[in-house]
Design a protein around this motif. Sequence first.
Motif, PDB file in Angstrom:
ATOM      1  N   GLU A  64      37.894  12.407  24.474  1.00  0.00           N
ATOM      2  CA  GLU A  64      38.099  12.644  23.044  1.00  0.00           C
ATOM      3  C   GLU A  64      39.572  12.906  22.720  1.00  0.00           C
ATOM      4  N   ARG A  65      40.270  13.628  23.575  1.00  0.00           N
ATOM      5  CA  ARG A  65      41.666  13.988  23.353  1.00  0.00           C
ATOM      6  C   ARG A  65      42.648  12.890  23.774  1.00  0.00           C
ATOM      7  N   LYS A  66      42.174  11.911  24.478  1.00  0.00           N
ATOM      8  CA  LYS A  66      43.043  10.896  25.078  1.00  0.00           C
ATOM      9  C   LYS A  66      43.844  10.150  24.002  1.00  0.00           C
ATOM     10  N   PRO A  67      45.175  10.237  24.050  1.00  0.00           N
ATOM     11  CA  PRO A  67      45.998   9.524  23.069  1.00  0.00           C
ATOM     12  C   PRO A  67      46.002   8.015  23.327  1.00  0.00           C
ATOM     13  N   LYS A  68      46.322   7.259  22.300  1.00  0.00           N
ATOM     14  CA  LYS A  68      46.336   5.792  22.430  1.00  0.00           C
ATOM     15  C   LYS A  68      47.326   5.324  23.489  1.00  0.00           C
ATOM     16  N   LYS A  69      48.434   6.039  23.661  1.00  0.00           N
ATOM     17  CA  LYS A  69      49.469   5.639  24.620  1.00  0.00           C
ATOM     18  C   LYS A  69      49.130   6.018  26.062  1.00  0.00           C
ATOM     19  N   SER A  70      47.943   6.546  26.296  1.00  0.00           N
ATOM     20  CA  SER A  70      47.563   7.020  27.630  1.00  0.00           C
ATOM     21  C   SER A  70      47.613   5.914  28.680  1.00  0.00           C
ATOM     22  N   THR A  71      48.117   6.278  29.856  1.00  0.00           N
ATOM     23  CA  THR A  71      48.151   5.346  30.991  1.00  0.00           C
ATOM     24  C   THR A  71      47.338   5.884  32.171  1.00  0.00           C
ATOM     25  N   THR A  72      46.763   7.060  32.019  1.00  0.00           N
ATOM     26  CA  THR A  72      46.036   7.714  33.102  1.00  0.00           C
ATOM     27  C   THR A  72      44.601   7.207  33.222  1.00  0.00           C
ATOM     28  N   ARG A  73      44.033   7.395  34.399  1.00  0.00           N
ATOM     29  CA  ARG A  73      42.596   7.168  34.594  1.00  0.00           C
ATOM     30  C   ARG A  73      41.911   8.523  34.506  1.00  0.00           C
ATOM     31  N   LEU A  74      40.836   8.586  33.769  1.00  0.00           N
ATOM     32  CA  LEU A  74      40.024   9.797  33.691  1.00  0.00           C
ATOM     33  C   LEU A  74      38.873   9.642  34.664  1.00  0.00           C
ATOM     34  N   GLU A  75      38.747  10.571  35.592  1.00  0.00           N
ATOM     35  CA  GLU A  75      37.681  10.501  36.585  1.00  0.00           C
ATOM     36  C   GLU A  75      37.071  11.879  36.768  1.00  0.00           C
ATOM     37  N   MET A  76      35.798  11.872  37.154  1.00  0.00           N
ATOM     38  CA  MET A  76      35.123  13.117  37.472  1.00  0.00           C
ATOM     39  C   MET A  76      35.282  13.344  38.971  1.00  0.00           C
ATOM     40  N   LEU A  77      35.860  14.474  39.345  1.00  0.00           N
ATOM     41  CA  LEU A  77      36.137  14.735  40.750  1.00  0.00           C
ATOM     42  C   LEU A  77      34.884  14.600  41.604  1.00  0.00           C
ATOM     43  N   GLY A  78      33.760  15.056  41.083  1.00  0.00           N
ATOM     44  CA  GLY A  78      32.499  15.004  41.822  1.00  0.00           C
ATOM     45  C   GLY A  78      32.011  13.605  42.150  1.00  0.00           C
ATOM     46  N   GLU A  79      32.558  12.592  41.476  1.00  0.00           N
ATOM     47  CA  GLU A  79      32.173  11.214  41.797  1.00  0.00           C
ATOM     48  C   GLU A  79      32.600  10.835  43.212  1.00  0.00           C
ATOM     49  N   TYR A  80      33.535  11.590  43.782  1.00  0.00           N
ATOM     50  CA  TYR A  80      34.004  11.321  45.146  1.00  0.00           C
ATOM     51  C   TYR A  80      33.210  12.085  46.205  1.00  0.00           C
ATOM     52  N   ASP A  81      32.250  12.893  45.776  1.00  0.00           N
ATOM     53  CA  ASP A  81      31.500  13.719  46.723  1.00  0.00           C
ATOM     54  C   ASP A  81      30.570  12.860  47.570  1.00  0.00           C
ATOM     55  N   PRO A  82      30.789  12.803  48.894  1.00  0.00           N
ATOM     56  CA  PRO A  82      29.910  12.011  49.759  1.00  0.00           C
ATOM     57  C   PRO A  82      28.481  12.540  49.784  1.00  0.00           C
ATOM     58  N   GLU A  83      28.294  13.791  49.347  1.00  0.00           N
ATOM     59  CA  GLU A  83      26.940  14.360  49.288  1.00  0.00           C
ATOM     60  C   GLU A  83      26.295  14.128  47.925  1.00  0.00           C
ATOM     61  N   GLY A  84      27.022  13.487  47.007  1.00  0.00           N
ATOM     62  CA  GLY A  84      26.456  13.087  45.728  1.00  0.00           C
ATOM     63  C   GLY A  84      26.330  14.183  44.678  1.00  0.00           C
ATOM     64  N   GLU A  85      27.012  15.309  44.864  1.00  0.00           N
ATOM     65  CA  GLU A  85      26.974  16.367  43.847  1.00  0.00           C
ATOM     66  C   GLU A  85      28.075  16.098  42.829  1.00  0.00           C
ATOM     67  N   ARG A  86      27.721  15.438  41.745  1.00  0.00           N
ATOM     68  CA  ARG A  86      28.696  15.015  40.739  1.00  0.00           C
ATOM     69  C   ARG A  86      29.356  16.174  39.997  1.00  0.00           C
ATOM     70  N   VAL A  87      28.553  17.151  39.629  1.00  0.00           N
ATOM     71  CA  VAL A  87      29.043  18.243  38.792  1.00  0.00           C
ATOM     72  C   VAL A  87      29.558  19.382  39.662  1.00  0.00           C
ATOM     73  N   ILE A  88      30.764  19.823  39.357  1.00  0.00           N
ATOM     74  CA  ILE A  88      31.307  21.023  39.976  1.00  0.00           C
ATOM     75  C   ILE A  88      31.144  22.122  38.924  1.00  0.00           C
ATOM     76  N   ARG A  89      30.118  22.937  39.134  1.00  0.00           N
ATOM     77  CA  ARG A  89      29.690  23.944  38.158  1.00  0.00           C
ATOM     78  C   ARG A  89      30.694  25.090  38.059  1.00  0.00           C
ATOM     79  N   ASP A  90      30.897  25.578  36.842  1.00  0.00           N
ATOM     80  CA  ASP A  90      31.813  26.683  36.592  1.00  0.00           C
ATOM     81  C   ASP A  90      31.209  27.996  37.090  1.00  0.00           C
ATOM     82  N   PRO A  91      31.847  28.648  38.068  1.00  0.00           N
ATOM     83  CA  PRO A  91      31.312  29.902  38.596  1.00  0.00           C
ATOM     84  C   PRO A  91      31.815  31.145  37.856  1.00  0.00           C
TER      85      PRO A  91
END
Length: 158
Positions: free
Chosen positions: A102-129
């Motif tokens: 939502e905040r991403k400006p039009k001039k953005s060059t970054t990739r937005l990724e969810m860190l949990g997508e890299y989890d080999p155990e498949g836990e996508r969400v890193i829950r706020d403790p």
Amino acid sequence: MSEKKKSVLFICLGNICRSPMAEGVFLNMLKEKKLTGQWEVDSAALGSWHVGNGPDSRTMKTLEKHGLIDYKHRARTLCDEDYTKYDVIFGMDDDNMSELAERKPKKSTTRLEMLGEYDPEGERVIRDPYYDTRGDMSGFEKVYEQCVRCCKAFLDKS
């Protein structure tokens, strides 16, 4: 001519629990692999409640328990420049990802990724403790374990 540094920014809601944990873990991995000079790494918040504060004491205790004793950070908020400064901005959960998009400006060059997508155990969400019972460290330990798995998998692919 020197090669351009790779860059990552870890984001969570307040920048005192999950994102500094991920930053500390990733920096430590880079140090162990002698890659520190090839990367720019930081973390930031979506909200401004904790700006200027250090990480939550439970975050620091967890990092220290695992030998990361030299990590230092002060919370800051995400800014528009981050969307062009970093190759990848990692969110920790679906709400983070929605707000980042939502905040991403039009001039953005970054990739937005969810860190949990890299989890080999498949836990996508890193829950706020953050709201866990003050004496309960299990949520922070779980965040640490997830960050280790995800950061290792991401670094192996980079």
